[in-house]
Design a protein around this motif. Structure first.
Motif, mmCIF file in Angstrom:
data_model
loop_
_atom_site.group_PDB
_atom_site.id
_atom_site.type_symbol
_atom_site.label_atom_id
_atom_site.label_comp_id
_atom_site.label_asym_id
_atom_site.label_seq_id
_atom_site.Cartn_x
_atom_site.Cartn_y
_atom_site.Cartn_z
ATOM 1 N N ASP A 128 -23.034 0.455 52.880
ATOM 2 C CA ASP A 128 -23.583 1.487 52.006
ATOM 3 C C ASP A 128 -23.941 0.896 50.652
ATOM 4 O OD1 ASP A 128 -20.867 1.030 51.324
ATOM 5 O OD2 ASP A 128 -20.713 2.997 50.371
ATOM 6 N N GLY B 65 -33.023 12.339 55.248
ATOM 7 C CA GLY B 65 -33.531 11.060 55.717
ATOM 8 C C GLY B 65 -34.714 11.245 56.643
ATOM 9 N N TYR C 199 -23.486 9.722 58.626
ATOM 10 C CA TYR C 199 -24.415 8.628 58.906
ATOM 11 C C TYR C 199 -24.258 8.144 60.351
ATOM 12 C CZ TYR C 199 -26.122 3.884 59.372
ATOM 13 O OH TYR C 199 -26.745 2.754 59.854
ATOM 14 N N ARG D 181 -31.728 5.867 58.386
ATOM 15 C CA ARG D 181 -32.696 5.764 57.285
ATOM 16 C C ARG D 181 -32.552 6.946 56.330
ATOM 17 N NH1 ARG D 181 -35.657 2.155 60.576
ATOM 18 N NH2 ARG D 181 -33.845 1.408 61.704
ATOM 19 N N ALA E 96 -29.562 9.305 53.560
ATOM 20 C CA ALA E 96 -28.604 9.274 52.461
ATOM 21 C C ALA E 96 -27.826 10.572 52.428
ATOM 22 C CB ALA E 96 -29.336 9.055 51.138
ATOM 23 N N ARG F 54 -25.734 8.362 48.111
ATOM 24 C CA ARG F 54 -25.226 7.198 48.837
ATOM 25 C C ARG F 54 -26.117 6.924 50.045
ATOM 26 N NH1 ARG F 54 -20.757 4.402 48.181
ATOM 27 N NH2 ARG F 54 -20.034 5.988 46.726
ATOM 28 N N LEU F 55 -26.584 5.683 50.152
ATOM 29 C CA LEU F 55 -27.468 5.262 51.230
ATOM 30 C C LEU F 55 -26.692 4.398 52.217
ATOM 31 C CD1 LEU F 55 -29.360 6.010 48.805
ATOM 32 C CD2 LEU F 55 -30.914 4.232 49.621
ATOM 33 N N TYR F 56 -27.115 4.452 53.492
ATOM 34 C CA TYR F 56 -26.460 3.692 54.552
ATOM 35 C C TYR F 56 -27.496 2.952 55.389
ATOM 36 C CZ TYR F 56 -22.496 6.844 53.639
ATOM 37 O OH TYR F 56 -21.486 7.552 53.052
ATOM 38 N N PHE G 147 -32.882 0.140 54.056
ATOM 39 C CA PHE G 147 -32.684 0.950 52.846
ATOM 40 C C PHE G 147 -34.023 1.346 52.216
ATOM 41 C CE2 PHE G 147 -28.391 -1.285 52.141
ATOM 42 C CZ PHE G 147 -27.652 -0.177 52.516
ATOM 43 N N MET H 241 -35.569 5.122 51.918
ATOM 44 C CA MET H 241 -34.920 6.014 50.962
ATOM 45 C C MET H 241 -35.113 5.529 49.538
ATOM 46 S SD MET H 241 -33.679 8.824 52.116
ATOM 47 C CE MET H 241 -33.030 9.158 50.500
ATOM 48 N N LEU H 242 -35.027 4.236 49.310
ATOM 49 C CA LEU H 242 -35.225 3.720 47.954
ATOM 50 C C LEU H 242 -36.624 4.060 47.447
ATOM 51 C CD1 LEU H 242 -33.474 0.222 48.137
ATOM 52 C CD2 LEU H 242 -32.708 2.232 46.843
#
Length: 449
Positions: free
Chosen positions: A190, A225, A365, A385, A387, A396-398, A420, A423-424
């Motif tokens: 994460d 996501g 996730y 893909r 969060a 929080r991303l996974y 990532f 989402m980023l």
């Protein structure tokens, strides 16, 4: 048991250009969209939560009881009409995350160009007609959010493990594979995003739905996501699944080599091995519920904006049980989850190692996310893909990778960054040039997970 009353009515044509995107306007919203079609939910009429090994069975019992007492007017009787529940389930049976089903007050649906509106209430006096349904929808569309600009103060911070620690976990995973403990393990990590101003989830969802229109963009209670992987789709007694395993980052690919992805992915023994494990895992679990099943003899290369995947589609005719009823979507979800594509193989061994090596609770996730209706139809993807929105400014991303014999820790780390990226980008952020070893604010908050 609460008695639900529901009416579904057809609506006029929606824009063929943006489809349901014009209804992604609220931050607390439910959605399941692919190629601008699907379902968008507003409000909440009923909810169920559960955790533990029996979370799917308990959800199934609640859903059946809810439907048994419901009053439903659904002249369309199409997949996604009538009473619909959106859901999100924890990846692990040991997770404290509360799996949930949510029945929204209003659903706007669009499929094959046909649009509808479903209004569901517990009010015994409410009139069930097009006028009341449209009036209820209008209340949600009165105040629309503004657009959020990226801020230089937005931060991307490490999660529970630093990059070096996670690469060490990958190396330990490879050692377990070499020792014969298992043939594959999916190891996730994460990262945390701390925003200078509150997130606008509707904006992020629109960005994902436009950029990744061939994926399924989802939102359920702060889990958002755009997943490329369909765990199971059930429609009129027929089941379909899309399995992904094997990844190639497009950012590092040569621009003048059109056959690059096919050659590198399909020509890689490692990638083919990882993909075959995932396919075998799914078909073995699905077979007891089917009368026939077909899948690609060779995987195809799925092209997404950020990566290429090796992919296979599986189609099956569901077999009726002794009472003539075909398996429900939740029955299949429980049987299939977790697949080797998100856990490993054997899944029991991989699951134990995941808990030991990842040092975090995955929560929703890589768990099932999607919807189902009262007629046995549904679509459940795997929450990839994406969060989890932990607060208005904390996200929080996974991302995870399949680890098999020959996996390289540095290459697997780069693969997580490629995953990532969706989402980023939707958050208006870039991969940081350097990530600090630790983020005390985030790491300490999840140390007990």
């Amino acid at each position: 048991m609460t008695t639900l009353r529901s009416v579904t009515v057809p609506v006029g044509e929606l824009s063929s250009t943006i489809g349901l995107l014009e209804y992604l306007v609220l931050d607390e919203q439910l959605c399941w969209i692919r190629r601008q079609e699907g379902l968008v939910g507003f409000g909440e009429t009923a909810r169920f939560t559960s955790s533990g090994p029996d979370r799917f069975a308990r959800a199934q019992d609640w859903w059946r009881s809810l439907l048994a007492h419901a009053e439903v007017q659904d002249p369309l009787e199409a997949p996604g009409t009538g009473i619909v529940a959106f859901g999100s389930f924890a990846f692990s049976k040991r997770s404290p995350f509360e799996s949930r089903l949510v029945v929204p007050e209003i659903i706007v649906g669009l499929q094959d160009g046909a649009a509808w509106l479903t209004y569901t209430t517990t009010d015994p006096e409410a009139k069930l007609n097009a006028e009341t349904a449209n009036a209820a929808l209008a209340r949600y569309l009165e105040d629309l959010p503004t657009y959020r600009e990226s801020d230089p103060a937005d931060q991307v911070l490490p999660g529970m493990l630093s990059e070096a620690e996670w690469k060490n976990a990958v190396a330990r995973s490879v050692a377990h594979v070499a020792a014969g403990d298992l043939s594959k393990i999916v190891l996730a990590r994460d990262i945390a995003v701390k925003l200078a101003s509150p997130l606008m989830a509707s904006q992020v969802l629109r960005e994902l739905a436009v950029r990744y229109r061939d994926c399924w963009t989802y939102a359920v209670d702060g889990l958002i996501g755009s997943t490329p992987e369909m765990l199971i789709r059930v429609q009129d007694g027929r089941a379909e699944a899309r399995v992904l395993a094997g990844t190639l980052d497009r950012a590092t690919a040569p621009v003048d080599d059109p056959g690059y992805a096919q050659r590198v992915l399909a020509g890689s023994a490692k990638q083919q091995h990882e993909h075959q494990i995932a396919i075998d895992s799914l078909t073995r679990s699905l077979e007891p519920f089917t009368s026939s099943m077909t899948s690609h003899t060779e995987p195809f290369v799925l092209e997404l904006p950020n990566v290429w995947h090796l992919a296979s589609d599986v189609t099956a005719e569901l077999a009726p049980d002794g009472n003539g009823a075909v398996p429900t979507p939740l029955t299949l979800v429980e049987a299939l989850h977790p697949t080797a594509a998100v856990c490993g193989f054997p899944t029991s061994v991989a699951g134990e190692l995941i808990s030991e090596l990842e040092h975090m609770d995955r929560g929703p996730y890589a768990g099932p996310v999607g919807w189902m209706d009262g007629n046995g139809n549904g679509e459940w993807g795997i929450a990839l893909r994406g969060a989890v929105i932990e607060s208005p400014t904390d996200v929080r991303l996974y991302a995870g990778c399949g680890i098999v014999a020959g996996s390289d820790p540095s290459a697997e780390l780069e693969e997580t960054w490629s995953k990532f990226r969706p989402m980023l980008e939707a958050l208006g952020l870039d991969r940081p040039s350097a990530v600090p070893l630790r983020s005390p604010d985030f790491a300490s908050s999840r140390a007990g997970s």
